[in-house]
Structure formats: C-alpha cells, structure tokens
Design a protein around this motif. Structure first.
Motif, PDB file in Angstrom:
ATOM      1  N   LYS A  47      39.571  48.149 100.411  1.00  0.00           N
ATOM      2  CA  LYS A  47      38.568  47.672 101.370  1.00  0.00           C
ATOM      3  C   LYS A  47      37.253  47.284 100.703  1.00  0.00           C
ATOM      4  O   LYS A  47      36.464  46.530 101.279  1.00  0.00           O
ATOM      5  CB  LYS A  47      38.306  48.751 102.418  1.00  0.00           C
ATOM      6  N   SER A  48      36.993  47.829  99.499  1.00  0.00           N
ATOM      7  CA  SER A  48      35.700  47.568  98.857  1.00  0.00           C
ATOM      8  C   SER A  48      35.587  46.148  98.321  1.00  0.00           C
ATOM      9  O   SER A  48      34.497  45.721  97.973  1.00  0.00           O
ATOM     10  CB  SER A  48      35.482  48.534  97.699  1.00  0.00           C
ATOM     11  N   LYS A  97      35.522  42.494  99.099  1.00  0.00           N
ATOM     12  CA  LYS A  97      35.401  41.642 100.296  1.00  0.00           C
ATOM     13  C   LYS A  97      35.292  40.167  99.960  1.00  0.00           C
ATOM     14  O   LYS A  97      35.539  39.323 100.806  1.00  0.00           O
ATOM     15  CB  LYS A  97      34.161  42.059 101.087  1.00  0.00           C
ATOM     16  N   LYS A 116      35.520  57.451  93.790  1.00  0.00           N
ATOM     17  CA  LYS A 116      34.367  56.821  94.446  1.00  0.00           C
ATOM     18  C   LYS A 116      34.797  55.757  95.455  1.00  0.00           C
ATOM     19  O   LYS A 116      34.275  54.636  95.488  1.00  0.00           O
ATOM     20  CB  LYS A 116      33.411  56.243  93.389  1.00  0.00           C
ATOM     21  N   GLY A 117      35.773  56.134  96.281  1.00  0.00           N
ATOM     22  CA  GLY A 117      36.185  55.278  97.388  1.00  0.00           C
ATOM     23  C   GLY A 117      37.178  54.196  97.024  1.00  0.00           C
ATOM     24  O   GLY A 117      37.663  53.486  97.896  1.00  0.00           O
ATOM     25  N   ILE A 118      37.470  54.034  95.745  1.00  0.00           N
ATOM     26  CA  ILE A 118      38.424  52.991  95.347  1.00  0.00           C
ATOM     27  C   ILE A 118      39.746  53.640  94.953  1.00  0.00           C
ATOM     28  O   ILE A 118      39.785  54.507  94.084  1.00  0.00           O
ATOM     29  CB  ILE A 118      37.867  52.143  94.180  1.00  0.00           C
TER      30      ILE A 118
END
Ligand SMILES: [Zn+2]
Length: 171
Positions: free
Chosen positions: A3-4, A6, A111-113
């Motif tokens: 999602k990171s 874009k 870290k979200g990835i």
C-alpha cells in the motif's frame, strides 16, 4: 499488495496494483520486480541444546529468534551465516561449518512495508567461544534444551517450522 507505493517512480502516475512480484505503470513502460529476499537462520547447537536469541527490535520484539539475517548483494548464504553470527554474537565460524538443513517462506514486515523472504536454515556446532551480544538487535541469548523448547515463543512462522523439523530429527 504493497500500500505504501502509490505513484510510479519514473513518471509519477498513480499505481493501482503492486503485488508482491511486479509493479507496472499504466502510463509509461516501467516494470519493477520486487523479488523474494534470501535470508538465513542458524541452529547453533551444543549437546542437547540450541541457542536462541531474544529479539530487541520489531518485528517480533521480545520473542525467540535464531541468529541470522538478510543476505547482502554478492554474498553466499554461508557467508551471510558467518557475517550475521559475527555481528550478532561476536563469534567467527568458518563458512564450511554451516550445514544446510531446510528452507521455509516467511513474511517480514518492517516499518509498514511487507517483504517476502525465503529463509534458508543451516546447522552449526557452537564453537565454545565467549558470546558478545550486539545489543541493538538482541536483548539476550538463551540455551534451551531441545525437549524444553516452546515453539509458540518463537517469533516467526518460518523459524518455528524450522525448529519443529529440527526437533523431529533429534527424536
Ligand atoms: Zn510511469
């Protein structure tokens, strides 16, 4: 789906699908592959015990782990084993002492990835040197008897399966 990401890094057009394999831009001809990363984990053994590290960092902070990490560019998996053990535990083991055991796929979110890895497990004898812990990554080390290992205390699914398979070889 990542999602990171874009926008296309080439032309800035919106990206609507970036799965774990391939990003392709609907506007320009950019195609980018996110390949599976190689990582290693080492079962360091001494008699009927194996050495676990306690993670000091997310993901899975506070849970049991095996020494290891991601393979660097231009590095063999055995060299990764050697380097990571030297970095994490201050011990140098010759690369020919790491015996391949089994591989397992893993999900590693940092870290979200999300990253997809293929974890290669190796086995090596502990050389009876003094351990010097790398405190940023590792909170502690624990020698645990094979019969006392609690699989649910191991942070990553891939390594839980590796250890489960190793326990079976010892029965
Ligand atoms: Zn583009």
């Amino acid at each position: 789906m990542i999602k990171s990401f874009k926008f296309c890094p080439n032309c800035g057009h919106s990206i609507d699908t970036f799965d774990f394999r391939r990003m392709s831009c609907p506007n320009c001809d950019l195609v980018y592959y996110q390949n599976v990363a190689t990582a290693v984990a080492v079962i360091l053994k001494k008699d009927d015990k194996i050495l676990f590290t306690v993670r000091n960092k997310d993901p899975k902070k506070g849970m049991l782990d095996l020494a290891g990490g991601f393979t660097d560019p231009d590095e063999s998996a055995e060299e990764t084993c050697q380097r990571e053990i030297q970095e994490e535990l201050g011990i140098k083991i010759p690369t020919n002492q790491f015996k391949y055991f089994i591989s397992k796929p893993n999900n590693y979110e940092y870290k979200g990835i999300p990253y997809k890895t293929c974890d290669l497990a190796y086995i090596a004898d502990f050389p009876n040197e003094d351990i010097i812990i790398e405190k940023e990554e590792i909170a502690d080390v624990k020698w645990i008897k094979i019969s006392d290992i609690k699989l649910e205390e191991i942070g990553f699914d891939s390594l839980r399966s590796v250890v489960e398979n190793y326990i079976k070889t010892q029965q």
